[in-house]
Write a protein that holds these residues in place. Structure first.
Motif, short mmCIF file in Angstrom:
data_model
loop_
_atom_site.label_atom_id
_atom_site.label_comp_id
_atom_site.label_asym_id
_atom_site.label_seq_id
_atom_site.Cartn_x
_atom_site.Cartn_y
_atom_site.Cartn_z
N UNK A 268 -9.69 1.97 -0.92
CA UNK A 268 -9.60 3.12 -2.39
C UNK A 268 -9.26 1.82 -3.40
N UNK B 15 -5.85 11.17 -5.83
CA UNK B 15 -4.72 10.32 -6.23
C UNK B 15 -4.70 10.85 -7.89
N UNK B 16 -3.03 11.15 -8.21
CA UNK B 16 -2.49 11.25 -9.85
C UNK B 16 -2.16 9.39 -10.04
N UNK B 17 -1.62 9.80 -11.16
CA UNK B 17 -1.63 7.99 -11.88
C UNK B 17 0.31 7.91 -10.95
N UNK C 91 -2.00 0.59 -13.91
CA UNK C 91 -1.33 1.87 -14.39
C UNK C 91 -1.97 3.30 -13.84
N UNK C 92 -2.56 3.27 -12.56
CA UNK C 92 -3.44 4.23 -12.47
C UNK C 92 -3.57 5.02 -10.80
N UNK C 93 -3.68 5.58 -10.36
CA UNK C 93 -3.57 6.13 -8.49
C UNK C 93 -5.07 5.25 -8.31
N UNK C 94 -4.69 5.66 -6.82
CA UNK C 94 -5.74 4.85 -5.24
C UNK C 94 -7.18 5.70 -5.89
N UNK D 162 -10.97 6.96 -4.49
CA UNK D 162 -11.63 6.28 -3.35
C UNK D 162 -12.80 6.12 -3.49
N UNK E 21 -7.60 0.50 -7.03
CA UNK E 21 -6.78 0.92 -7.53
C UNK E 21 -6.35 -0.14 -8.95
N UNK F 1 -10.99 13.40 1.52
CA UNK F 1 -10.84 12.31 0.42
C UNK F 1 -9.47 13.40 0.05
N UNK G 194 3.46 8.92 -5.70
CA UNK G 194 1.91 9.20 -5.38
C UNK G 194 1.81 10.56 -5.21
N UNK H 235 -2.09 2.65 5.31
CA UNK H 235 -2.76 2.16 4.06
C UNK H 235 -2.63 0.78 4.57
N UNK I 40 -7.79 -1.02 -1.12
CA UNK I 40 -6.48 -0.47 0.03
C UNK I 40 -7.83 0.31 0.84
N UNK J 20 0.76 -0.97 0.38
CA UNK J 20 0.41 0.14 0.19
C UNK J 20 1.13 1.20 -0.09
N UNK J 21 0.33 2.59 -0.44
CA UNK J 21 0.90 3.27 -0.03
C UNK J 21 1.35 4.24 1.40
#
Lengths: 115, 109
Positions: free
Chosen positions: B36, A106-108, B41-44, B46, B38, A103, A91, B99, B89, A42-43
């Protein structure tokens, strides 16, 4: 509207080099966060900004890592003397306010590979 | 500091079945529990969150339950569809989210 954008999407660098990772948050968002995500995990929190100032940098692993947000919008994460263990997806997230429990968008991410 | 454990690490279900993912946390002062999703190739992103003043929250096919006494919370997805396949997550915290390690959900059609 536009979401969080991060550049570059991929970065390959040699051990010992310096890198900069850029984050453009959603327009008007005052809070900005950096996380690091290793493969299969996880992040992991690194730092967050409220406006221009770093409100919490407790997640930065060591003094090779530094982040700035000079005008309260775009942020740059800087890594000196990169090590192979720095390889991960970095991220960025933003939030309309720094009040907790909002909230985080998040970016990619930027995939950093240190060879 | 806060510690979040998430189970299972992988989950395969048949399309139309339900999926449940569980998380436990260590800090009894935690008040916010987002989930979240995911995709590769993308961000998480919500999908649902809950605050400690309620025990359950539902949004269409997705629900989250919280047991503050036992310090665990769960994500429930009903009538699963192939597009639900992703990594999920759990997290907790305020500005600084902690997380879980993630659950790979595969929905087989």
């Amino acid at each position: 509207g536009a979401g969080v954008s991060q550049t570059p999407s991929n970065k390959v660098t040699e051990k010992g080099k310096y890198v900069e990772l850029r984050c453009d948050p959603i327009s008007g968002h005052t809070a900005l966060y950096w996380y690091r995500q290793s493969l299969g995990q996880g992040p992991e929190f690194l730092i967050y900004f409220q406006g221009t100032g770093a409100a919490d940098d407790s997640g930065l692993p060591n003094d090779r890592f530094f982040a700035v947000r000079p005008e309260g919008s775009v942020s740059t994460l800087k890594i000196q003397r990169t090590e192979r263990g720095d390889s991960a997806v970095y991220l960025c997230a933003s939030s309309p306010t720094a009040v907790p429990y909002y909230e985080q968008y998040f970016g990619p991410g930027t995939r950093l590979t240190v060879t | 500091g806060e510690n979040v454990e998430q189970h299972p690490s992988t989950l395969s279900v048949q399309e139309g079945d339900s999926a449940v993912i569980k998380c436990t946390y260590s800090d009894s002062a935690s008040n916010y529990f987002p989930w979240y999703k995911q995709e590769l190739g993308k961000g998480p992103q919500l999908i649902i969150d809950i605050r400690s003043n309620v025990g359950e929250k539902k949004d269409q096919r997705i629900a989250v339950t919280l047991n503050k006494t036992a310090k665990h919370f769960s994500l429930h997805i009903t009538e699963t569809q192939p597009e639900d396949s992703a990594v999920y997550f759990c997290a907790t915290g305020g500005n600084k989210l902690v997380f879980g390690a993630g659950t790979i959900l595969r929905v087989k059609s």
